[in-house]
Write an enzyme that holds these catalytic residues in place. Structure first.
Site, PDB file in Angstrom:
ATOM      1  CE  LYS A  35      -4.717 -23.691  -0.463  1.00  0.00           C
ATOM      2  NZ  LYS A  35      -3.398 -23.961   0.114  1.00  0.00           N
ATOM      3  CD  GLU A 113       2.026   0.809  -6.161  1.00  0.00           C
ATOM      4  OE1 GLU A 113       2.664  -0.250  -6.185  1.00  0.00           O
ATOM      5  OE2 GLU A 113       0.791   0.839  -6.134  1.00  0.00           O
ATOM      6  CG  HIS A 238       5.341  -5.005   0.271  1.00  0.00           C
ATOM      7  ND1 HIS A 238       5.466  -3.855   1.027  1.00  0.00           N
ATOM      8  CD2 HIS A 238       4.561  -4.674  -0.789  1.00  0.00           C
ATOM      9  CE1 HIS A 238       4.764  -2.888   0.443  1.00  0.00           C
ATOM     10  NE2 HIS A 238       4.220  -3.355  -0.658  1.00  0.00           N
ATOM     11  NE  ARG A 284       6.696  -3.543  -3.937  1.00  0.00           N
ATOM     12  CZ  ARG A 284       5.562  -4.047  -4.347  1.00  0.00           C
ATOM     13  NH1 ARG A 284       5.432  -5.332  -4.484  1.00  0.00           N
ATOM     14  NH2 ARG A 284       4.554  -3.266  -4.599  1.00  0.00           N
ATOM     15  CG  HIS A 345       4.375  -8.651  -1.496  1.00  0.00           C
ATOM     16  ND1 HIS A 345       3.154  -8.528  -0.877  1.00  0.00           N
ATOM     17  CD2 HIS A 345       4.294  -7.905  -2.639  1.00  0.00           C
ATOM     18  CE1 HIS A 345       2.365  -7.750  -1.603  1.00  0.00           C
ATOM     19  NE2 HIS A 345       3.026  -7.372  -2.684  1.00  0.00           N
ATOM     20  NE  ARG A 380       5.109  -8.332  -8.044  1.00  0.00           N
ATOM     21  CZ  ARG A 380       4.277  -7.503  -7.416  1.00  0.00           C
ATOM     22  NH1 ARG A 380       3.530  -6.659  -8.113  1.00  0.00           N
ATOM     23  NH2 ARG A 380       4.174  -7.508  -6.108  1.00  0.00           N
TER      24      ARG A 380
HETATM   25  C1  SIN Z   1       1.264  -2.607  -2.590  1.00  0.00           C
HETATM   26  O1  SIN Z   1       0.175  -2.054  -2.568  1.00  0.00           O
HETATM   27  O2  SIN Z   1       2.274  -2.134  -2.089  1.00  0.00           O
HETATM   28  C2  SIN Z   1       1.367  -3.952  -3.254  1.00  0.00           C
HETATM   29  C3  SIN Z   1       1.216  -3.823  -4.694  1.00  0.00           C
HETATM   30  C4  SIN Z   1       2.036  -4.859  -5.403  1.00  0.00           C
HETATM   31  O3  SIN Z   1       2.500  -5.815  -4.794  1.00  0.00           O
HETATM   32  O4  SIN Z   1       2.282  -4.673  -6.599  1.00  0.00           O
END
Ligand code: SIN
Length: 530
Positions: A35, A113, A238, A284, A345, A380
């Site tokens: 796009k 993470e 997020h 998350r 997100h 996720r």
């Molecule tokens: C982040 O860096 O927090 C995003 C990574 C993700 O969405 O898996």
């Protein structure tokens, strides 16, 4: 109408689309529609990285267990296992294509993470997506069999028959119509296989970490063609998007919490201990809900991610992109906590596909965020999305190469503009655009209720009727296409959310705060089944 004929048509230029283009180019001519310029994609903005088992302290079973736990009972264990066990091979391919991941003592430097029980996130400092896209774009641009069509917006799929009421498998996909932005003309792209790699739909919400292109075009086109969209209620917010008037979509990577970042309220109190034993490294959904609840409780406009206890030299080296962006806005992250809020997100749901990225419609594949493979379930695991894009673009390309080619028709149905005329009042588009995104944020956000969903559903119905009238009366523009797509997906998300009378993963409703075994099977929302 200009007709283009290719062997493979790919809609989208994120990691999934480029990887598929690169692989398929060995077997035929590939057209990639994008796009804007090909660099603009959600993948390009991915900061944290790509999760894969690469260290001796880790193993597939641990990564699988983390993914299943985060998915809250809805991930497909078979898909989870195959994705995770194929990850190391896909990482080696990225490296072979020139992607440079951060190294420590000659081996991958691994980030941590939320939801991960081990350090396993490969990254390129804090701009992993940009590095992967750079390598892939270089490879694709050097390939004579790949042609990019920048500033072409896909309008709808070209089908052999009419959109199916119940049986998309009886139809087939011959390609797609696309609007050329510079001329306003609609072109036909015919191909034996079409791949949707058009990413997600963060722009359905007022606040999002996604780029402007993320309007769910592929999901909406598949839905209009009669395919079902699965698990669309599971929108991942997020927890930490930068809160700043000049930068509404800048992500503050979860990797900062992985390195010890602390979430604090306005009063300086670290509040995550009140919400989860995993504190800042809870999945998350838990962290985003905790922040939402703190904001509602205190009336504050944002919370703060505090990195000031970590060494300045480490922060500048590990997070150069975030450090520079924040500094440019007057926030020195080595000295001051970062103001953050949650923002839409990632879509865990999408077009249902099999383990090769095949949809139910012959000739049509979907890969990356546009698809629902079963990997993410109700939530996720961080950094599993680039992984899914790599694994499924590979699987799709292999399956496509192995199957007989569908023969395209000589001429697709002519695109008719009917009595359409130049748009007279663009305010209708901007007003409806703002209204949908605001109501989705307020009524279909992190915490939902029956009443809010019903209110949102009623409003979106009226807006959709207005858009449908406008759509056929005026010449197409990209704004109009995107508005039609976000309205379509808002309706799908609301319908999916209203059906799920439980709270699970990313779908939390005050009316049904518990999980229920009645909702363990993925269910699709279809155009013709209300
Ligand atoms: C982040 O860096 O927090 C995003 C990574 C993700 O969405 O898996």
């Amino acid at each position: 109408m200009t007709i283009h004929k290719y062997d493979f048509l790919i809609i989208g230029s994120g990691a999934a689309g480029l990887l598929a283009a690169h692989r398929l180019a060995a077997s035929g001519r590939v057209a990639v529609l994008t796009k804007r310029s090909p660099e603009i994609s959600n993948s390009n903005l991915a900061q944290g990285g790509i999760a894969a088992v690469t260290s001796a302290e880790d193993n597939f079973d641990l990564h699988i267990a983390d993914t299943l736990r985060t998915g809250a009972g809805l991930s497909d264990p078979r898909i989870v296992r195959l994705t995770i066990s194929e990850a190391p091979a896909r990482i080696q391919e990225l490296v072979a294509l020139g992607a440079r991941f951060s190294l420590k003592n000659g081996v991958f430097e691994l980030g941590l993470e939320g939801g991960h029980s081990r350090r396993r996130v490969l990254h390129a400092a804090d701009a992993t997506g940009r590095e992967i896209e750079r390598a892939l774009l270089e490879a694709c641009r050097a390939d004579k069999n790949i042609t990019f069509f920048p500033y072409f917006s896909a309008v709808d799929l070209i089908l052999k028959g009419r959109p199916a009421r119940t049986r998309p498998a009886r139809n087939s996909c011959l390609g797609a119509y696309a609007l050329e932005e510079s001329t306003g003309k609609v072109h036909s792209f015919l191909a034996s296989t079409t791949l949707l790699a058009s990413g997600g739909a963060g722009k359905v919400y007022k606040y999002t970490t996604n780029p402007d292109v993320a309007t769910g075009d592929g999901m909406a086109m598949a839905y209009r063609a009669g395919l079902g969209l699965v698990n669309m209620e599971f929108v991942q917010f997020h927890p930490t998007c930068l809160y700043h008037p000049q930068e509404k979509s800048f992500l503050i990577s979860e990797a900062l919490r992985g390195e010890g970042g602390i979430l604090r309220g306005e009063d300086g109190e670290a509040f995550m201990k009140n919400y989860s034993k995993y504190q800042e490294l809870a999945p998350r959904d838990v962290v985003a809900r905790a922040i939402d609840s703190e904001l509602k409780r205190t009336g504050a406009e944002c919370v703060y991610l505090d990195m000031t206890h970590l060494k300045a030299a480490f922060l500048k080296k590990r997070f150069p992109n975030i450090y520079a962006k924040c500094l440019g806005l007057g926030i020195d992250i080595t000295k001051k906590p970062i103001p953050v809020v949650p923002a839409a997100h990632f879509f865990c749901g999408g077009v249902q596909v099999d383990e090769h990225g095949r949809t139910a419609m012959p000739g049509l594949y979907a890969i990356g965020e546009v698809s629902h493979t079963g990997l993410h379930g109700a939530n996720r695991l961080a950094s599993n999305s680039l992984l899914e894009a790599c694994v499924f673009s590979h699987r799709a390309a292999e399956a496509i190469k192995a199957e007989p080619r569908l023969r395209g028709e000589a001429r697709p149905a002519h695109w008719s503009t009917g009595n359409a005329r130049p748009p007279d009042e663009a305010v209708i588009i901007t007003h409806n655009w703002d209204e949908i995104r605001t109501l989705m944020w307020n009524y279909v956000g992190i915490v939902r209720s029956d009443k809010r969903l019903a209110r949102a559903g009623a409003r979106v119905k009226i807006i959709s009727e207005e858009i449908a009238m406008y759509y056929w009366d005026f010449f197409l523009t990209r704004d109009l296409l995107e508005l039609r797509n976000i309205a379509c997906l808002a309706d799908v998300i609301i319908r999916a959310a209203r059906r799920r009378k439980e709270s699970r993963g990313l779908h939390y409703t005050v009316d049904y705060p518990k999980t229920s075994d009645r909702f363990l099977k993925p269910k699709a929302v279809h155009r013709y089944a209300r």
